[in-house]
Scaffold this motif. Structure first.
Motif, PDB file in Angstrom:
ATOM      1  N   ILE A 229       0.789  -0.972  -0.075  1.00 40.99           N
ATOM      2  CA  ILE A 229       0.018   0.093   0.133  1.00 40.99           C
ATOM      3  C   ILE A 229       0.802   1.334  -0.425  1.00 40.99           C
ATOM      4  O   ILE A 229       0.493   1.932  -0.748  1.00 40.99           O
ATOM      5  CB  ILE A 229      -0.790   0.236   1.046  1.00 40.99           C
ATOM      6  CG1 ILE A 229      -2.618  -1.096   0.860  1.00 40.99           C
ATOM      7  CG2 ILE A 229      -1.076   1.588   1.525  1.00 40.99           C
ATOM      8  CD1 ILE A 229      -2.517  -1.577   2.818  1.00 40.99           C
ATOM      9  N   LYS A 230       2.003   0.980   0.894  1.00 34.57           N
ATOM     10  CA  LYS A 230       3.073   1.846   1.003  1.00 34.57           C
ATOM     11  C   LYS A 230       3.216   2.427  -0.384  1.00 34.57           C
ATOM     12  O   LYS A 230       3.586   3.977  -1.312  1.00 34.57           O
ATOM     13  CB  LYS A 230       4.312   2.220   1.897  1.00 34.57           C
ATOM     14  CG  LYS A 230       5.057   3.665   2.485  1.00 34.57           C
ATOM     15  CD  LYS A 230       6.173   2.734   3.050  1.00 34.57           C
ATOM     16  CE  LYS A 230       6.895   3.951   3.323  1.00 34.57           C
ATOM     17  NZ  LYS A 230       7.382   4.899   2.246  1.00 34.57           N
ATOM     18  N   ASP A 234       3.025   6.214  -2.100  1.00 37.16           N
ATOM     19  CA  ASP A 234       4.024   7.312  -2.312  1.00 37.16           C
ATOM     20  C   ASP A 234       3.885   7.634  -4.176  1.00 37.16           C
ATOM     21  O   ASP A 234       4.253   8.406  -4.073  1.00 37.16           O
ATOM     22  CB  ASP A 234       5.302   6.460  -1.999  1.00 37.16           C
ATOM     23  CG  ASP A 234       5.610   6.298  -1.134  1.00 37.16           C
ATOM     24  OD1 ASP A 234       5.544   7.151   0.148  1.00 37.16           O
ATOM     25  OD2 ASP A 234       6.796   5.257  -0.270  1.00 37.16           O
ATOM     26  N   LYS A 235       3.729   6.799  -4.441  1.00 35.88           N
ATOM     27  CA  LYS A 235       3.414   6.818  -6.366  1.00 35.88           C
ATOM     28  C   LYS A 235       2.719   7.939  -6.883  1.00 35.88           C
ATOM     29  O   LYS A 235       2.320   8.703  -7.082  1.00 35.88           O
ATOM     30  CB  LYS A 235       3.159   6.105  -6.650  1.00 35.88           C
ATOM     31  CG  LYS A 235       3.589   5.735  -8.592  1.00 35.88           C
ATOM     32  CD  LYS A 235       2.465   4.379  -8.725  1.00 35.88           C
ATOM     33  CE  LYS A 235       2.523   4.644 -10.466  1.00 35.88           C
ATOM     34  NZ  LYS A 235       2.251   3.624 -11.219  1.00 35.88           N
ATOM     35  N   TYR A 236       1.538   8.124  -6.030  1.00 34.58           N
ATOM     36  CA  TYR A 236       0.559   8.576  -5.503  1.00 34.58           C
ATOM     37  C   TYR A 236       0.764  10.491  -5.119  1.00 34.58           C
ATOM     38  O   TYR A 236       0.855  10.730  -6.263  1.00 34.58           O
ATOM     39  CB  TYR A 236      -1.150   8.424  -5.131  1.00 34.58           C
ATOM     40  CG  TYR A 236      -2.201   9.766  -5.289  1.00 34.58           C
ATOM     41  CD1 TYR A 236      -3.106   9.918  -6.689  1.00 34.58           C
ATOM     42  CD2 TYR A 236      -1.912  11.003  -5.008  1.00 34.58           C
ATOM     43  CE1 TYR A 236      -3.927   9.999  -6.554  1.00 34.58           C
ATOM     44  CE2 TYR A 236      -2.798  11.609  -4.788  1.00 34.58           C
ATOM     45  CZ  TYR A 236      -4.016  11.137  -5.610  1.00 34.58           C
ATOM     46  OH  TYR A 236      -4.516  12.106  -5.958  1.00 34.58           O
ATOM     47  N   TYR A 241       1.836  15.732  -5.072  1.00 35.97           N
ATOM     48  CA  TYR A 241       2.088  16.808  -4.076  1.00 35.97           C
ATOM     49  C   TYR A 241       3.059  17.831  -4.075  1.00 35.97           C
ATOM     50  O   TYR A 241       4.276  16.535  -4.256  1.00 35.97           O
ATOM     51  CB  TYR A 241       1.945  15.670  -2.653  1.00 35.97           C
ATOM     52  CG  TYR A 241       2.818  16.023  -1.630  1.00 35.97           C
ATOM     53  CD1 TYR A 241       2.073  17.157  -0.839  1.00 35.97           C
ATOM     54  CD2 TYR A 241       4.500  15.450  -0.967  1.00 35.97           C
ATOM     55  CE1 TYR A 241       2.921  17.256   0.167  1.00 35.97           C
ATOM     56  CE2 TYR A 241       4.570  15.916   0.581  1.00 35.97           C
ATOM     57  CZ  TYR A 241       3.206  16.438   0.988  1.00 35.97           C
ATOM     58  OH  TYR A 241       4.056  17.669   2.326  1.00 35.97           O
ATOM     59  N   LYS A 242       2.999  18.397  -3.823  1.00 33.10           N
ATOM     60  CA  LYS A 242       3.606  19.448  -3.647  1.00 33.10           C
ATOM     61  C   LYS A 242       3.665  20.925  -3.252  1.00 33.10           C
ATOM     62  O   LYS A 242       2.485  21.655  -3.643  1.00 33.10           O
ATOM     63  CB  LYS A 242       4.053  20.111  -5.163  1.00 33.10           C
ATOM     64  CG  LYS A 242       5.246  21.132  -6.046  1.00 33.10           C
ATOM     65  CD  LYS A 242       5.291  21.173  -7.851  1.00 33.10           C
ATOM     66  CE  LYS A 242       6.824  21.840  -7.533  1.00 33.10           C
ATOM     67  NZ  LYS A 242       6.502  22.231  -9.632  1.00 33.10           N
ATOM     68  N   GLU A 261      -5.488   6.367   3.263  1.00 27.73           N
ATOM     69  CA  GLU A 261      -4.325   5.757   3.484  1.00 27.73           C
ATOM     70  C   GLU A 261      -3.335   7.134   2.759  1.00 27.73           C
ATOM     71  O   GLU A 261      -2.074   7.557   3.232  1.00 27.73           O
ATOM     72  CB  GLU A 261      -3.957   4.697   3.511  1.00 27.73           C
ATOM     73  CG  GLU A 261      -4.180   3.373   3.501  1.00 27.73           C
ATOM     74  CD  GLU A 261      -3.241   3.609   5.005  1.00 27.73           C
ATOM     75  OE1 GLU A 261      -2.127   3.520   4.986  1.00 27.73           O
ATOM     76  OE2 GLU A 261      -4.480   3.113   6.054  1.00 27.73           O
ATOM     77  N   ILE A 262      -4.021   7.850   1.862  1.00 30.61           N
ATOM     78  CA  ILE A 262      -2.853   9.021   1.230  1.00 30.61           C
ATOM     79  C   ILE A 262      -3.183   9.802   1.555  1.00 30.61           C
ATOM     80  O   ILE A 262      -2.276  10.662   2.451  1.00 30.61           O
ATOM     81  CB  ILE A 262      -4.024   9.735  -0.521  1.00 30.61           C
ATOM     82  CG1 ILE A 262      -3.831   8.588  -0.926  1.00 30.61           C
ATOM     83  CG2 ILE A 262      -3.344  10.873  -0.759  1.00 30.61           C
ATOM     84  CD1 ILE A 262      -2.146   8.429  -1.712  1.00 30.61           C
TER      85      ILE A 262
END
Length: 445
Positions: A229-230, A234-236, A241-242, A261-262
């Motif tokens: 899941i991590k 992380d990929k998303y 995310y910036k 989770e995100i």
């Protein structure tokens, strides 16, 4: 050296030449096992080894343990660091349990010694792993909690998580290594002790003699699931995310669990910790994301989580809009609002982030500021006034951007909402004789 110990050092790349290793040594069997194996490892890897001992100040034998570890360090010519605390007093002063206070003060001490680059080695073993999982299940936990302790977590290293206490005792006996026994380990005065002394023996006797192994398998499986899941999380985040802003446009079609989770990882990165954020908090925010509704809530410690259009972000309500005004001069102006270039008595120019206005309509001096309550202007192409707030809504400008937008004004009116829209009253006409070009170059132009 214990083979499992060495395998874990290699598998997780725990120590390399030149490292600064802090060994947390209480004097008990587990920590003595850790220390002797680290000493053996120094024959193969060149690293600095520092022994860190905490005297908790609540047992009569605490001084005995302290001096035992000090003498052992001296015998092996190792640096010895000592911290004396009163976890019972700290617990009362800070409304914590003694277990919580002791853990907090220990890690604070270890991190102080470690500094920026030190590695803290802890003697948690397989039995501790079982106890940790049961504690978390009793309190309520998710998949991350079921994964229990990890071999490597930030600057914490646990090379003994698959080594049982019985193996540790056998190893110490075989090698004739002495240790001291904390008598409170055999008293059911703390939560972990009660699980070790009462719960686990009961489970073994009445349900499964091999319950330890069953729980450790659950830990391993949970960690595999969590790591999978991590990777997706992380990929998303890498893509969406910036600068503190989470783009949630693609998130709305995802499974609610994945959204949560995100959200957890985003909050962890922004706030450093997610302690104090309840499951209900997550559920409410997840529903706001799915339903595409605007949202604002005090998530923790006066940090407000806000959703505006496709953006989710944290806003500190204590931070007021900056009231600075900066006057502009002809030529280049490097300001906290960005870089601006003014060309008076020029020719009409068009392009991105540039406006040409009637220079003779300017009243007084040109200046930059942020928005104020009640701001209004006449948007280019319109005749009537429009509230700045309504303009932002119509243009779907995210709320987190609004307080950072530069407003160009003269002594009387707004001239330009940078870089979105200029005021219609300053537009050029066939009667315009003098033209002022104003170019906005952001911060990096």
């Amino acid at each position: 050296m214990k083979e499992k110990f060495l395998n874990n050092i290699k598998k997780f790349n725990m120590i390399k030449d030149g490292d600064r290793v802090i060994a947390a040594v209480s004097g008990g069997a587990d920590s003595i096992f850790l220390l002797h194996n680290l000493i053996e490892l120094k024959e193969y890897i060149n690293f600095d080894l520092i022994v860190a001992h905490v005297n908790h100040g609540i047992r009569e034998t605490a001084l005995r343990d302290q001096e035992f570890v000090r003498d052992l360090s001296k015998n092996y010519k190792l640096d010895f660091e000592l911290e004396k605390i009163r976890m019972d007093l700290y617990a009362k002063e800070n409304s914590m349990t003694e277990e919580e206070a002791g853990r907090f003060l220990r890690y604070k001490f270890f991190n102080k010694i470690a500094g920026k680059n030190g590695k803290i080695f802890l003697a948690h073993n397989a039995n501790d792993q079982v106890e940790t999982l049961l504690q978390r299940v009793i309190r309520g936990t998710g998949i991350e909690g079921l994964a229990a302790m990890d071999y490597v977590a930030n600057n914490l290293y646990r090379p003994m998580l698959d080594i049982k206490r019985s193996e540790i005792i056998d190893y110490l006996a075989t090698n004739n290594y002495s240790f001291v026994e904390d008598e409170t380990n055999q008293m059911d005065i703390y939560g972990r002790n009660k699980i070790r002394l009462n719960v686990i023996p009961y489970l073994k006797e009445n349900f499964n003699p091999q319950v330890d192994d069953a729980i450790l398998r659950l830990v391993d499986l949970s960690r595999e699931n969590m790591n999978f899941i991590k990777e997706l999380v992380d990929k998303y985040l890498d893509k969406n995310y910036k600068n503190g802003i989470l783009n949630i446009k693609e998130l709305r079609a995802q499974n609610p669990y994945f959204i949560s989770e995100i959200l957890r990882e985003y909050l962890r990165r922004e706030l450093r910790t997610i302690e104090g954020i309840s499951r209900l908090n997550y559920e409410i925010i997840v529903q706001a994301i799915i339903k595409e509704t605007s949202f604002k809530s005090n998530i923790v410690n006066n940090n407000f989580l806000e959703i505006s259009y496709d953006s989710l972000y944290i806003k500190d309500e204590d931070k007021k809009i900056f009231e600075e005004e900066i006057f502009l001069k002809e030529g280049k102006n490097e300001t906290s609002f960005g870089n601006f270039e003014l060309e008076f008595n020029s020719e009409y120019k068009s392009g991105k982030n540039i406006i040409s206005i009637d220079q003779d309509k300017i009243v007084g001096k040109l200046r930059l500021r942020y928005r104020k309550a009640g701001d209004k202007f006449v948007p280019f192409g319109m005749q009537g006034y429009k509230k700045l707030k309504d303009f932002f809504i119509d243009e779907k400008i995210e709320k987190y951007k609004r307080d950072k937008i530069a407003i160009l004004t003269d002594d009387e009116n707004i001239i330009w909402i940078v870089p979105y829209r200029m005021d219609n009253r300053y537009r050029l006409s066939k009667d315009s004789k003098n033209i002022l070009n104003i170019k906005y170059g952001g911060y990096d132009d």
